[in-house]
Design a protein around this motif. Structure first.
Motif, PDB file in Angstrom:
ATOM      1  N   LYS A 167      22.925   7.629 -21.042  1.00  0.00           N
ATOM      2  CA  LYS A 167      22.110   6.964 -22.066  1.00  0.00           C
ATOM      3  C   LYS A 167      20.655   7.422 -21.977  1.00  0.00           C
ATOM      4  O   LYS A 167      20.036   7.768 -22.991  1.00  0.00           O
ATOM      5  CB  LYS A 167      22.196   5.456 -21.897  1.00  0.00           C
ATOM      6  CG  LYS A 167      21.405   4.676 -22.918  1.00  0.00           C
ATOM      7  CD  LYS A 167      21.503   3.184 -22.692  1.00  0.00           C
ATOM      8  CE  LYS A 167      20.592   2.468 -23.667  1.00  0.00           C
ATOM      9  NZ  LYS A 167      20.481   1.052 -23.391  1.00  0.00           N
ATOM     10  N   VAL A 168      20.099   7.433 -20.771  1.00  0.00           N
ATOM     11  CA  VAL A 168      18.704   7.858 -20.583  1.00  0.00           C
ATOM     12  C   VAL A 168      18.533   9.321 -20.994  1.00  0.00           C
ATOM     13  O   VAL A 168      17.556   9.686 -21.660  1.00  0.00           O
ATOM     14  CB  VAL A 168      18.262   7.632 -19.116  1.00  0.00           C
ATOM     15  CG1 VAL A 168      16.938   8.307 -18.823  1.00  0.00           C
ATOM     16  CG2 VAL A 168      18.171   6.138 -18.818  1.00  0.00           C
ATOM     17  N   ASP A 169      19.493  10.151 -20.600  1.00  0.00           N
ATOM     18  CA  ASP A 169      19.414  11.575 -20.931  1.00  0.00           C
ATOM     19  C   ASP A 169      19.489  11.802 -22.436  1.00  0.00           C
ATOM     20  O   ASP A 169      18.755  12.630 -22.982  1.00  0.00           O
ATOM     21  CB  ASP A 169      20.529  12.352 -20.217  1.00  0.00           C
ATOM     22  CG  ASP A 169      20.347  12.375 -18.711  1.00  0.00           C
ATOM     23  OD1 ASP A 169      19.241  12.037 -18.226  1.00  0.00           O
ATOM     24  OD2 ASP A 169      21.313  12.721 -18.003  1.00  0.00           O
ATOM     25  N   ALA A 170      20.338  11.055 -23.117  1.00  0.00           N
ATOM     26  CA  ALA A 170      20.442  11.182 -24.570  1.00  0.00           C
ATOM     27  C   ALA A 170      19.129  10.765 -25.235  1.00  0.00           C
ATOM     28  O   ALA A 170      18.675  11.399 -26.193  1.00  0.00           O
ATOM     29  CB  ALA A 170      21.600  10.342 -25.097  1.00  0.00           C
ATOM     30  N   GLU A 171      18.515   9.713 -24.701  1.00  0.00           N
ATOM     31  CA  GLU A 171      17.226   9.267 -25.246  1.00  0.00           C
ATOM     32  C   GLU A 171      16.144  10.333 -25.051  1.00  0.00           C
ATOM     33  O   GLU A 171      15.287  10.517 -25.923  1.00  0.00           O
ATOM     34  CB  GLU A 171      16.805   7.950 -24.584  1.00  0.00           C
ATOM     35  CG  GLU A 171      17.640   6.766 -25.029  1.00  0.00           C
ATOM     36  CD  GLU A 171      17.404   5.497 -24.212  1.00  0.00           C
ATOM     37  OE1 GLU A 171      16.631   5.541 -23.224  1.00  0.00           O
ATOM     38  OE2 GLU A 171      18.015   4.474 -24.556  1.00  0.00           O
ATOM     39  N   LYS A 172      16.187  11.052 -23.924  1.00  0.00           N
ATOM     40  CA  LYS A 172      15.221  12.127 -23.693  1.00  0.00           C
ATOM     41  C   LYS A 172      15.377  13.229 -24.735  1.00  0.00           C
ATOM     42  O   LYS A 172      14.384  13.730 -25.271  1.00  0.00           O
ATOM     43  CB  LYS A 172      15.405  12.730 -22.295  1.00  0.00           C
ATOM     44  CG  LYS A 172      14.901  11.883 -21.171  1.00  0.00           C
ATOM     45  CD  LYS A 172      15.150  12.572 -19.831  1.00  0.00           C
ATOM     46  CE  LYS A 172      14.816  11.680 -18.668  1.00  0.00           C
ATOM     47  NZ  LYS A 172      15.146  12.306 -17.376  1.00  0.00           N
ATOM     48  N   VAL A 173      16.615  13.603 -25.011  1.00  0.00           N
ATOM     49  CA  VAL A 173      16.859  14.670 -25.992  1.00  0.00           C
ATOM     50  C   VAL A 173      16.428  14.215 -27.385  1.00  0.00           C
ATOM     51  O   VAL A 173      15.796  14.977 -28.122  1.00  0.00           O
ATOM     52  CB  VAL A 173      18.340  15.109 -25.974  1.00  0.00           C
ATOM     53  CG1 VAL A 173      18.653  16.048 -27.136  1.00  0.00           C
ATOM     54  CG2 VAL A 173      18.669  15.783 -24.649  1.00  0.00           C
ATOM     55  N   VAL A 174      16.735  12.978 -27.736  1.00  0.00           N
ATOM     56  CA  VAL A 174      16.323  12.446 -29.038  1.00  0.00           C
ATOM     57  C   VAL A 174      14.802  12.463 -29.142  1.00  0.00           C
ATOM     58  O   VAL A 174      14.242  12.848 -30.174  1.00  0.00           O
ATOM     59  CB  VAL A 174      16.896  11.024 -29.263  1.00  0.00           C
ATOM     60  CG1 VAL A 174      16.227  10.338 -30.448  1.00  0.00           C
ATOM     61  CG2 VAL A 174      18.394  11.083 -29.458  1.00  0.00           C
ATOM     62  N   SER A 175      14.131  12.076 -28.078  1.00  0.00           N
ATOM     63  CA  SER A 175      12.664  12.067 -28.066  1.00  0.00           C
ATOM     64  C   SER A 175      12.101  13.481 -28.230  1.00  0.00           C
ATOM     65  O   SER A 175      11.147  13.698 -28.993  1.00  0.00           O
ATOM     66  CB  SER A 175      12.152  11.444 -26.766  1.00  0.00           C
ATOM     67  OG  SER A 175      10.757  11.482 -26.708  1.00  0.00           O
ATOM     68  N   LEU A 176      12.690  14.447 -27.521  1.00  0.00           N
ATOM     69  CA  LEU A 176      12.253  15.841 -27.665  1.00  0.00           C
ATOM     70  C   LEU A 176      12.450  16.323 -29.096  1.00  0.00           C
ATOM     71  O   LEU A 176      11.566  16.973 -29.668  1.00  0.00           O
ATOM     72  CB  LEU A 176      13.033  16.756 -26.712  1.00  0.00           C
ATOM     73  CG  LEU A 176      12.608  16.788 -25.265  1.00  0.00           C
ATOM     74  CD1 LEU A 176      13.602  17.611 -24.440  1.00  0.00           C
ATOM     75  CD2 LEU A 176      11.217  17.363 -25.115  1.00  0.00           C
ATOM     76  N   THR A 208      12.001  24.746 -26.864  1.00  0.00           N
ATOM     77  CA  THR A 208      13.163  25.325 -26.194  1.00  0.00           C
ATOM     78  C   THR A 208      13.024  25.238 -24.680  1.00  0.00           C
ATOM     79  O   THR A 208      13.974  24.891 -23.978  1.00  0.00           O
ATOM     80  CB  THR A 208      13.364  26.786 -26.638  1.00  0.00           C
ATOM     81  OG1 THR A 208      13.537  26.818 -28.064  1.00  0.00           O
ATOM     82  CG2 THR A 208      14.569  27.413 -25.974  1.00  0.00           C
ATOM     83  N   GLU A 209      11.823  25.525 -24.187  1.00  0.00           N
ATOM     84  CA  GLU A 209      11.584  25.442 -22.744  1.00  0.00           C
ATOM     85  C   GLU A 209      11.799  24.010 -22.241  1.00  0.00           C
ATOM     86  O   GLU A 209      12.464  23.791 -21.220  1.00  0.00           O
ATOM     87  CB  GLU A 209      10.168  25.902 -22.420  1.00  0.00           C
ATOM     88  CG  GLU A 209       9.841  25.844 -20.939  1.00  0.00           C
ATOM     89  CD  GLU A 209       8.420  26.289 -20.633  1.00  0.00           C
ATOM     90  OE1 GLU A 209       8.197  26.730 -19.500  1.00  0.00           O
ATOM     91  OE2 GLU A 209       7.542  26.190 -21.510  1.00  0.00           O
ATOM     92  N   GLN A 210      11.263  23.041 -22.951  1.00  0.00           N
ATOM     93  CA  GLN A 210      11.432  21.646 -22.544  1.00  0.00           C
ATOM     94  C   GLN A 210      12.900  21.235 -22.594  1.00  0.00           C
ATOM     95  O   GLN A 210      13.401  20.559 -21.686  1.00  0.00           O
ATOM     96  CB  GLN A 210      10.616  20.722 -23.450  1.00  0.00           C
ATOM     97  CG  GLN A 210       9.133  20.841 -23.258  1.00  0.00           C
ATOM     98  CD  GLN A 210       8.355  20.026 -24.292  1.00  0.00           C
ATOM     99  OE1 GLN A 210       8.908  19.565 -25.281  1.00  0.00           O
ATOM    100  NE2 GLN A 210       7.064  19.860 -24.047  1.00  0.00           N
ATOM    101  N   LEU A 211      13.595  21.648 -23.639  1.00  0.00           N
ATOM    102  CA  LEU A 211      15.004  21.299 -23.788  1.00  0.00           C
ATOM    103  C   LEU A 211      15.850  21.932 -22.684  1.00  0.00           C
ATOM    104  O   LEU A 211      16.699  21.265 -22.081  1.00  0.00           O
ATOM    105  CB  LEU A 211      15.510  21.720 -25.169  1.00  0.00           C
ATOM    106  CG  LEU A 211      16.907  21.248 -25.543  1.00  0.00           C
ATOM    107  CD1 LEU A 211      16.987  19.723 -25.561  1.00  0.00           C
ATOM    108  CD2 LEU A 211      17.281  21.801 -26.920  1.00  0.00           C
ATOM    109  N   VAL A 212      15.615  23.201 -22.393  1.00  0.00           N
ATOM    110  CA  VAL A 212      16.373  23.885 -21.340  1.00  0.00           C
ATOM    111  C   VAL A 212      16.102  23.237 -19.978  1.00  0.00           C
ATOM    112  O   VAL A 212      17.035  22.980 -19.211  1.00  0.00           O
ATOM    113  CB  VAL A 212      16.048  25.399 -21.312  1.00  0.00           C
ATOM    114  CG1 VAL A 212      16.560  26.061 -20.049  1.00  0.00           C
ATOM    115  CG2 VAL A 212      16.636  26.080 -22.545  1.00  0.00           C
ATOM    116  N   ASN A 213      14.837  22.957 -19.678  1.00  0.00           N
ATOM    117  CA  ASN A 213      14.507  22.316 -18.405  1.00  0.00           C
ATOM    118  C   ASN A 213      15.142  20.936 -18.295  1.00  0.00           C
ATOM    119  O   ASN A 213      15.616  20.549 -17.221  1.00  0.00           O
ATOM    120  CB  ASN A 213      12.990  22.231 -18.210  1.00  0.00           C
ATOM    121  CG  ASN A 213      12.374  23.563 -17.891  1.00  0.00           C
ATOM    122  OD1 ASN A 213      13.020  24.462 -17.369  1.00  0.00           O
ATOM    123  ND2 ASN A 213      11.110  23.717 -18.216  1.00  0.00           N
ATOM    124  N   THR A 214      15.169  20.206 -19.399  1.00  0.00           N
ATOM    125  CA  THR A 214      15.806  18.892 -19.409  1.00  0.00           C
ATOM    126  C   THR A 214      17.306  19.027 -19.167  1.00  0.00           C
ATOM    127  O   THR A 214      17.878  18.289 -18.360  1.00  0.00           O
ATOM    128  CB  THR A 214      15.532  18.183 -20.759  1.00  0.00           C
ATOM    129  OG1 THR A 214      14.120  18.027 -20.912  1.00  0.00           O
ATOM    130  CG2 THR A 214      16.188  16.827 -20.827  1.00  0.00           C
TER     131      THR A 214
END
Length: 119
Positions: free
Chosen positions: A85-94, A32-38
């Motif tokens: 696109k990059v941001d979506a890839e970050k969320v998918v990776s998380l 959750t912390e990583q997702l919120v910070n992202t």
């Protein structure tokens, strides 16, 4: 004897319920912390880009400046699409990382429970 049985029961509860629950809660809090910070980073990037475009529009003073502004919009739109696109890839990776760690935690807990049941 009663103290020994109580200690054993307490240890079993710790191993089977409380320990795994704490491990999962810790994993969930980290995720959750990583997702919120992202997401905060995303919001800042998009806000900065939008505000920059508003400032560019405010600086238009003639038809040539307006044409130049409209031409720059194509680059901004492309850049925003690339950022998305990059941001979506970050969320998918998380999400993928969280799921893998959760599955491993469940597997480890099942092995521990099976081992404890056999004892």
């Amino acid at each position: 004897m009663a103290t020994k049985d109580f200690d054993k029961t307490t240890q079993q509860f710790e191993n089977l319920f409380f320990g795994p629950a704490r491990a999962y809660a810790s994993l969930a809090v980290d995720y959750t912390e990583q997702l919120v910070n992202t997401q905060i980073g995303f919001a800042k990037s998009y806000a900065d880009a939008s505000l920059g475009q508003m400032r560019s529009l405010l600086s238009v003073k003639d038809p040539e400046g307006f044409r130049s502004y409209l031409e720059s919009q194509q680059k901004v739109a492309k850049d925003m699409g690339d950022m998305l696109k990059v941001d979506a890839e970050k969320v998918v990776s998380l999400n993928r990382d969280f799921m893998q760690k959760s599955q491993k935690l469940v597997e480890d807990n099942m092995k521990s429970a099976s081992k404890a049941a056999n004892e």
